[in-house]
Design a protein around this motif. Structure first.
Motif, PDB file in Angstrom:
ATOM      1  N   GLY A 125       0.842  -1.192   0.000  1.00  0.00           N
ATOM      2  CA  GLY A 125       0.000   0.000   0.000  1.00  0.00           C
ATOM      3  C   GLY A 125       0.876   1.241   0.000  1.00  0.00           C
ATOM      4  N   VAL A 126       0.269   2.379   0.193  1.00  0.00           N
ATOM      5  CA  VAL A 126       1.007   3.645   0.143  1.00  0.00           C
ATOM      6  C   VAL A 126       0.619   4.496   1.343  1.00  0.00           C
ATOM      7  N   GLU A 127       1.621   5.047   2.001  1.00  0.00           N
ATOM      8  CA  GLU A 127       1.385   5.989   3.092  1.00  0.00           C
ATOM      9  C   GLU A 127       1.718   7.399   2.605  1.00  0.00           C
ATOM     10  N   ILE A 128       0.798   8.316   2.776  1.00  0.00           N
ATOM     11  CA  ILE A 128       1.060   9.731   2.519  1.00  0.00           C
ATOM     12  C   ILE A 128       0.899  10.432   3.870  1.00  0.00           C
ATOM     13  N   ASN A 129       2.019  10.803   4.468  1.00  0.00           N
ATOM     14  CA  ASN A 129       2.012  11.409   5.791  1.00  0.00           C
ATOM     15  C   ASN A 129       2.286  12.905   5.688  1.00  0.00           C
ATOM     16  N   ASN A 130       1.949  13.602   6.750  1.00  0.00           N
ATOM     17  CA  ASN A 130       2.121  15.063   6.766  1.00  0.00           C
ATOM     18  C   ASN A 130       1.525  15.670   5.494  1.00  0.00           C
ATOM     19  N   ILE A 131       0.312  15.267   5.188  1.00  0.00           N
ATOM     20  CA  ILE A 131      -0.333  15.616   3.915  1.00  0.00           C
ATOM     21  C   ILE A 131      -0.366  17.117   3.661  1.00  0.00           C
ATOM     22  N   ARG A 132      -0.491  17.893   4.690  1.00  0.00           N
ATOM     23  CA  ARG A 132      -0.564  19.345   4.494  1.00  0.00           C
ATOM     24  C   ARG A 132       0.744  19.928   3.984  1.00  0.00           C
ATOM     25  N   ASP A 133       1.840  19.195   4.154  1.00  0.00           N
ATOM     26  CA  ASP A 133       3.141  19.651   3.673  1.00  0.00           C
ATOM     27  C   ASP A 133       3.498  19.085   2.298  1.00  0.00           C
ATOM     28  N   CYS A 134       2.647  18.223   1.757  1.00  0.00           N
ATOM     29  CA  CYS A 134       2.958  17.543   0.492  1.00  0.00           C
ATOM     30  C   CYS A 134       2.559  18.400  -0.697  1.00  0.00           C
ATOM     31  N   ASN A 135       3.385  18.370  -1.718  1.00  0.00           N
ATOM     32  CA  ASN A 135       3.024  19.013  -2.976  1.00  0.00           C
ATOM     33  C   ASN A 135       2.557  17.927  -3.944  1.00  0.00           C
ATOM     34  N   PRO A 136       1.896  18.328  -5.034  1.00  0.00           N
ATOM     35  CA  PRO A 136       1.389  17.320  -5.988  1.00  0.00           C
ATOM     36  C   PRO A 136       2.482  16.401  -6.537  1.00  0.00           C
ATOM     37  N   GLU A 137       3.677  16.915  -6.722  1.00  0.00           N
ATOM     38  CA  GLU A 137       4.768  16.082  -7.250  1.00  0.00           C
ATOM     39  C   GLU A 137       5.111  14.956  -6.277  1.00  0.00           C
ATOM     40  N   TYR A 138       5.142  15.274  -5.003  1.00  0.00           N
ATOM     41  CA  TYR A 138       5.427  14.256  -3.986  1.00  0.00           C
ATOM     42  C   TYR A 138       4.350  13.176  -3.990  1.00  0.00           C
ATOM     43  N   ILE A 139       3.101  13.614  -4.038  1.00  0.00           N
ATOM     44  CA  ILE A 139       1.992  12.662  -4.049  1.00  0.00           C
ATOM     45  C   ILE A 139       2.072  11.778  -5.291  1.00  0.00           C
ATOM     46  N   GLN A 140       2.304  12.391  -6.439  1.00  0.00           N
ATOM     47  CA  GLN A 140       2.391  11.611  -7.681  1.00  0.00           C
ATOM     48  C   GLN A 140       3.541  10.611  -7.633  1.00  0.00           C
ATOM     49  N   GLU A 141       4.655  11.032  -7.095  1.00  0.00           N
ATOM     50  CA  GLU A 141       5.832  10.159  -7.022  1.00  0.00           C
ATOM     51  C   GLU A 141       5.545   8.911  -6.193  1.00  0.00           C
ATOM     52  N   HIS A 142       4.696   9.046  -5.186  1.00  0.00           N
ATOM     53  CA  HIS A 142       4.436   7.931  -4.293  1.00  0.00           C
ATOM     54  C   HIS A 142       3.199   7.105  -4.653  1.00  0.00           C
ATOM     55  N   ILE A 143       2.226   7.694  -5.319  1.00  0.00           N
ATOM     56  CA  ILE A 143       1.010   6.917  -5.597  1.00  0.00           C
ATOM     57  C   ILE A 143       0.936   6.360  -7.010  1.00  0.00           C
ATOM     58  N   LEU A 144       1.563   7.009  -7.972  1.00  0.00           N
ATOM     59  CA  LEU A 144       1.402   6.562  -9.354  1.00  0.00           C
ATOM     60  C   LEU A 144       2.022   5.196  -9.637  1.00  0.00           C
ATOM     61  N   PRO A 145       3.238   4.901  -9.174  1.00  0.00           N
ATOM     62  CA  PRO A 145       3.779   3.555  -9.445  1.00  0.00           C
ATOM     63  C   PRO A 145       2.913   2.417  -8.898  1.00  0.00           C
ATOM     64  N   PRO A 146       2.418   2.498  -7.649  1.00  0.00           N
ATOM     65  CA  PRO A 146       1.542   1.404  -7.190  1.00  0.00           C
ATOM     66  C   PRO A 146       0.234   1.303  -7.972  1.00  0.00           C
ATOM     67  N   ILE A 147      -0.297   2.431  -8.418  1.00  0.00           N
ATOM     68  CA  ILE A 147      -1.534   2.370  -9.208  1.00  0.00           C
ATOM     69  C   ILE A 147      -1.254   1.722 -10.568  1.00  0.00           C
ATOM     70  N   LYS A 148      -0.114   2.007 -11.150  1.00  0.00           N
ATOM     71  CA  LYS A 148       0.271   1.316 -12.386  1.00  0.00           C
ATOM     72  C   LYS A 148       0.347  -0.186 -12.140  1.00  0.00           C
ATOM     73  N   ASN A 149       0.901  -0.585 -10.993  1.00  0.00           N
ATOM     74  CA  ASN A 149       0.959  -2.007 -10.645  1.00  0.00           C
ATOM     75  C   ASN A 149      -0.430  -2.614 -10.507  1.00  0.00           C
ATOM     76  N   LEU A 150      -1.358  -1.858  -9.961  1.00  0.00           N
ATOM     77  CA  LEU A 150      -2.735  -2.322  -9.827  1.00  0.00           C
ATOM     78  C   LEU A 150      -3.308  -2.691 -11.189  1.00  0.00           C
ATOM     79  N   PHE A 151      -3.126  -1.825 -12.178  1.00  0.00           N
ATOM     80  CA  PHE A 151      -3.621  -2.097 -13.520  1.00  0.00           C
ATOM     81  C   PHE A 151      -2.876  -3.265 -14.168  1.00  0.00           C
TER      82      PHE A 151
END
Length: 159
Positions: A125-151
């Motif tokens: 799975g994926v943990e996104i912590n300190n969400i208020r400090d995250c920028n879209p690039e950080y979120i994309q870097e961490h969530i997109l590879p696992p979602i690609k794996n899902l497909f």
């Protein structure tokens, strides 16, 4: 079972932090020309619409905030309303979100719930912590590879 992706925003709050992650996932799926639907658990929906959304989806992306060291009660209520059968043999990924330093408890609790229902869940799975400090690039870097794996895994199992 249709090849649609259902994104579940598991926060019961109106202006929730999980929506930041959901928006990035939506943008990613649009760019891939994927057929998707977003279910926001903070909105009142007809149970028939919700059941229909789950019936027509083969991939489930759960964006789950950590509440009291677990996932929100609204998710448990959803599972009880729609029935375990709708979650079986679906491909799942859990993305846990926290305003603090860790959302691991929500991630593992949600993954355990899905595993217990014979649902196919990509780990860890994926943990996104300190969400208020995250920028879209950080979120994309961490969530997109696992979602690609899902497909990828969803497609491979169907072959």
């Amino acid at each position: 079972m249709k090849n649609k992706t259902l994104i579940i925003n598991g926060s019961p709050r109106k202006n929730n932090n999980s929506s930041l992650v959901v928006r990035e996932i939506e943008e990613f799926l649009k760019n891939l020309n994927k057929n998707y639907l977003v279910l926001k658990l903070n909105e009142n929906k007809n149970i028939k619409e919700i059941i229909n959304a789950f019936n027509n989806s083969s991939q489930l992306i759960w964006v789950v905030p950590e509440y009291n060291w677990s996932y929100p009660g609204v998710i448990k209520m959803l599972v009880e309303q729609i029935g375990v059968e709708l979650l079986q043999e679906k491909f799942n990924i859990v993305i846990s979100v926290s305003i603090g330093p860790s959302s691991r408890n929500a991630l593992s609790s949600m993954a355990n719930l899905l595993f217990s229902m014979n649902s196919i869940t990509l780990t860890p799975g994926v943990e996104i912590n300190n969400i208020r400090d995250c920028n879209p690039e950080y979120i994309q870097e961490h969530i997109l590879p696992p979602i690609k794996n899902l497909f990828y895994f969803s497609r491979k199992v169907k072959e």
